[in-house]
Enzyme design. Structure first.
Site, PDB file in Angstrom:
ATOM      1  N   ASP A 118     -44.512 -80.872 -18.141  1.00 30.65           N
ATOM      2  CA  ASP A 118     -45.506 -80.560 -19.181  1.00 30.65           C
ATOM      3  C   ASP A 118     -45.092 -80.789 -20.640  1.00 30.65           C
ATOM      4  O   ASP A 118     -43.998 -80.384 -21.043  1.00 30.65           O
ATOM      5  CB  ASP A 118     -45.871 -79.072 -19.131  1.00 30.65           C
ATOM      6  CG  ASP A 118     -46.123 -78.546 -17.750  1.00 30.65           C
ATOM      7  OD1 ASP A 118     -46.135 -79.332 -16.801  1.00 30.65           O
ATOM      8  OD2 ASP A 118     -46.297 -77.336 -17.613  1.00 30.65           O
ATOM      9  N   ASP A 140     -47.414 -69.779 -19.458  1.00 33.37           N
ATOM     10  CA  ASP A 140     -47.882 -70.890 -20.284  1.00 33.37           C
ATOM     11  C   ASP A 140     -48.716 -70.428 -21.483  1.00 33.37           C
ATOM     12  O   ASP A 140     -49.866 -70.839 -21.661  1.00 33.37           O
ATOM     13  CB  ASP A 140     -48.680 -71.917 -19.436  1.00 33.37           C
ATOM     14  CG  ASP A 140     -47.945 -72.322 -18.168  1.00 33.37           C
ATOM     15  OD1 ASP A 140     -46.701 -72.187 -18.139  1.00 33.37           O
ATOM     16  OD2 ASP A 140     -48.603 -72.751 -17.193  1.00 33.37           O
ATOM     17  N   GLU A 142     -53.031 -72.945 -14.740  1.00 30.34           N
ATOM     18  CA  GLU A 142     -51.807 -73.265 -15.477  1.00 30.34           C
ATOM     19  C   GLU A 142     -52.177 -73.883 -16.830  1.00 30.34           C
ATOM     20  O   GLU A 142     -53.222 -74.521 -16.980  1.00 30.34           O
ATOM     21  CB  GLU A 142     -50.933 -74.235 -14.667  1.00 30.34           C
ATOM     22  CG  GLU A 142     -50.387 -73.589 -13.392  1.00 30.34           C
ATOM     23  CD  GLU A 142     -49.255 -74.375 -12.748  1.00 30.34           C
ATOM     24  OE1 GLU A 142     -48.202 -73.796 -12.462  1.00 30.34           O
ATOM     25  OE2 GLU A 142     -49.443 -75.587 -12.507  1.00 30.34           O
TER      26      GLU A 142
HETATM   27  C1  FRU Z   1     -47.272 -76.776 -14.898  1.00 30.95           C
HETATM   28  C2  FRU Z   1     -46.158 -75.765 -14.676  1.00 30.95           C
HETATM   29  C3  FRU Z   1     -46.348 -74.578 -15.572  1.00 30.95           C
HETATM   30  C4  FRU Z   1     -44.953 -74.047 -15.710  1.00 30.95           C
HETATM   31  C5  FRU Z   1     -44.144 -75.317 -15.747  1.00 30.95           C
HETATM   32  C6  FRU Z   1     -42.776 -75.202 -15.137  1.00 30.95           C
HETATM   33  O1  FRU Z   1     -46.914 -78.067 -14.566  1.00 30.95           O
HETATM   34  O2  FRU Z   1     -46.101 -75.404 -13.314  1.00 30.95           O
HETATM   35  O3  FRU Z   1     -47.279 -73.630 -15.086  1.00 30.95           O
HETATM   36  O4  FRU Z   1     -44.788 -73.264 -16.851  1.00 30.95           O
HETATM   37  O5  FRU Z   1     -44.890 -76.290 -15.057  1.00 30.95           O
HETATM   38  O6  FRU Z   1     -42.021 -76.327 -15.401  1.00 30.95           O
END
Ligand code: FRU
Length: 499
Positions: free
Chosen positions: A50, A175, A228
């Protein structure tokens, strides 16, 4: 204030960051570059997911990202960091965050400084992230780190600033995306409870003490069990807002936007329209920033969890999409447009006009081929009697391998079919697309060495996919099926590398 008691544990954190930077320096020289991209943001080596902490700060665009600098696999998550003057050319900076505390390190499973966002608090660059440790109670908590120079970050001694979720039984609490409205900070956090994804809201005046304000919006039962990477922001006229989410467990859908109204008193979001912001396979966890021109810019991870990811065997994983400006149309639909700054990548240009495609065979155009290109194609469908029009890209010499983009006129659907595309996953992406009133169909494509981004319908539709063809496959051909159609204009530019 924020910084005063924040320095206590910073030596350990800094030592871990120095170690991560050292590993990157060693690993970047050992990569297999077959699928490295020319003009997309990628990690120097190791794993990236991300985009985090997108912010326009003191004259630069900053992009942080989920990162494992040691391996091309998801491991203890760090925050990688890059900056750009123009959203096109990126400079890698030292790793910003490393797992170092009991709220972001430990156990044998998922752990680290998970996704979050950035804000400017009186000239201090503040990162708000999720500390995650699998199996710990609680497993996820919201944390703060700050920097005065935009490079070295100190985790706050008061962490975690939100120690636990509002409910004990929940499926995800992570997040945080923070923004300011009038004098208050608002935070939307991704949440899941009783099978329903939610975006929950907190407010604060100082980024340290947060008050829980309830769910802004939640799934109606069809929108995933955990949302997310939520992002909630104003867009367009009046009090219109957009809530971008990456819902879990409603495959094949991996992203949704809700447009509507957000009430800052009640912290409730009223949905008026819902759709995907991108219809491709490789588009996840989009996040936005607002820049000095007032533009709302979105960048997403150009991969997806669970995909084959052939570049992992090459010592790296992950890329970001091109930055896209978001606009709100009168009907509540959100449009996305690649930022105009991308024109600075343009090199050799080929243009052609009035190309008739007939229902047998494929049409190549002189000098139109490559693996690092922008194409702007306008089909005139007003007199077409073909059932479908389109093109094949990344074609092999013998025609057996390619990725096909086609528009089905009667169905009003745009497809991208990568079943014969090469290594990696196949699959056909599809998006609804009504013809424009003047009978034109404009397709804009950005082809990079292992990716393609397609934009159509004045920003209504985007399809983003990774492709892993044999690097020698650079052919492009155009076609019309069961009839004829005309390409009114075709413009193709070679795009240069930023690395
Ligand atoms: C989304 C996610 C988020 C988390 C991160 C971990 O892709 O699963 O929810 O914070 O990646 O790397």
């Amino acid at each position: 204030m924020i910084l005063e008691n924040a320095t206590r544990k910073s030596d350990r954190h800094q030592a871990l960051i120095a170690q991560a930077d050292e590993a990157l320096k060693e690993n970047r020289g050992t990569l297999d570059t077959t699928f490295r991209l020319n003009y997309h943001m990628m990690p120097p080596a190791g794993w990236m997911n991300d985009p985090n902490g997108l912010i326009y700060w003191q004259g630069d665009y900053h992009l942080f990202y989920q990162h494992d600098p040691y391996q091309a696999k998801q491991g203890p998550m760090h925050w990688g960091h890059a900056k750009s003057r123009d959203l096109v050319h990126w400079e890698h900076l030292p790793v910003a965050l490393a797992p170092s505390e009991d709220y972001d390190k430990g156990g044998n499973g998922g752990q680290g400084c998970w996704s979050g966002s950035a804000v400017d608090h009186n000239g201090v660059l503040a990162l708000i992230f999720t500390g995650h440790v699998d199996g710990k109670k609680p497993e996820e908590a919201q944390c703060l780190a700050t920097s005065v120079d935009g490079i070295t970050f100190v985790k706050h001694a008061a962490n975690p600033v939100i120690a636990d979720s509002p409910d004990e039984k929940r499926f995800g609490f992570r997040d945080p995306k923070v923004w300011k409205h009038e004098d208050l900070w608002y935070m939307v956090v991704g949440y899941g409870k009783d099978g329903l994804g939610k975006g929950i809201i907190y407010t604060s005046s100082d980024l340290l003490y947060w008050e829980y304000r309830g769910a802004a919006a939640e799934s109606d039962g069809t929108m995933g069990d955990m949302w997310e990477c939520p992002d909630l922001f104003p867009l367009g006229e009046g009090d219109r807002h957009v809530l971008l989410i990456s819902p879990m467990n409603i495959a094949p859908i991996k992203n949704l936007y809700l447009s509507g109204k957000f009430d800052y008193e009640s912290c409730r979001f009223e949905k008026q329209h819902m759709e995907q912001i991108d219809y491709g396979f490789d588009f996840y966890a989009p996040q936005t920033l607002i820049d000095d021109q007032g533009r709302r810019i979105m960048i997403a991870w150009m991969n997806i969890w669970g995909a084959a990811m052939p570049e992992q065997a090459h010592g790296w994983l992950g890329a970001m999409t091109l930055p896209r400006e978001l606009t709100m149309a009168a009907d509540g639909t959100v449009r996305s447009h690649p930022v105009p700054e991308l024109a600075s990548l343009r090199g050799a240009h080929v243009s052609a006009a009035s190309i008739t495609l007939a229902g047998s065979g494929f049409t190549a155009v002189d000098h139109v081929q490559g693996d690092s290109l922008e194409l702007d194609i306008v089909f005139d469908l007003s007199q077409a009697d073909a059932s479908e029009v389109g093109l094949r890209i990344r074609c092999s010499e013998d025609g057996s391998s390619y990725t096909e983009i086609r528009y089905a006129l009667a169905e009003q659907k745009l497809y991208m079919d990568r079943n014969l595309g090469g290594a990696g996953d196949g699959g056909v992406s599809e998006a609804p697309l009504a013809p424009s009133e003047d009978g034109r169909l404009q397709l804009r494509l950005f082809i990079d060495r292992s990716s393609v981004e397609l934009f159509a319908g004045e920003g209504c539709v985007a399809i983003t996919n990774r492709l892993y063809p044999d690097p020698a496959n650079v052919g492009i051909v155009f076609f019309a099926l069961q009839g004829t159609a005309i390409i009114e204009t075709l413009d193709v530019w070679e795009l240069s590398s930023i690395w």
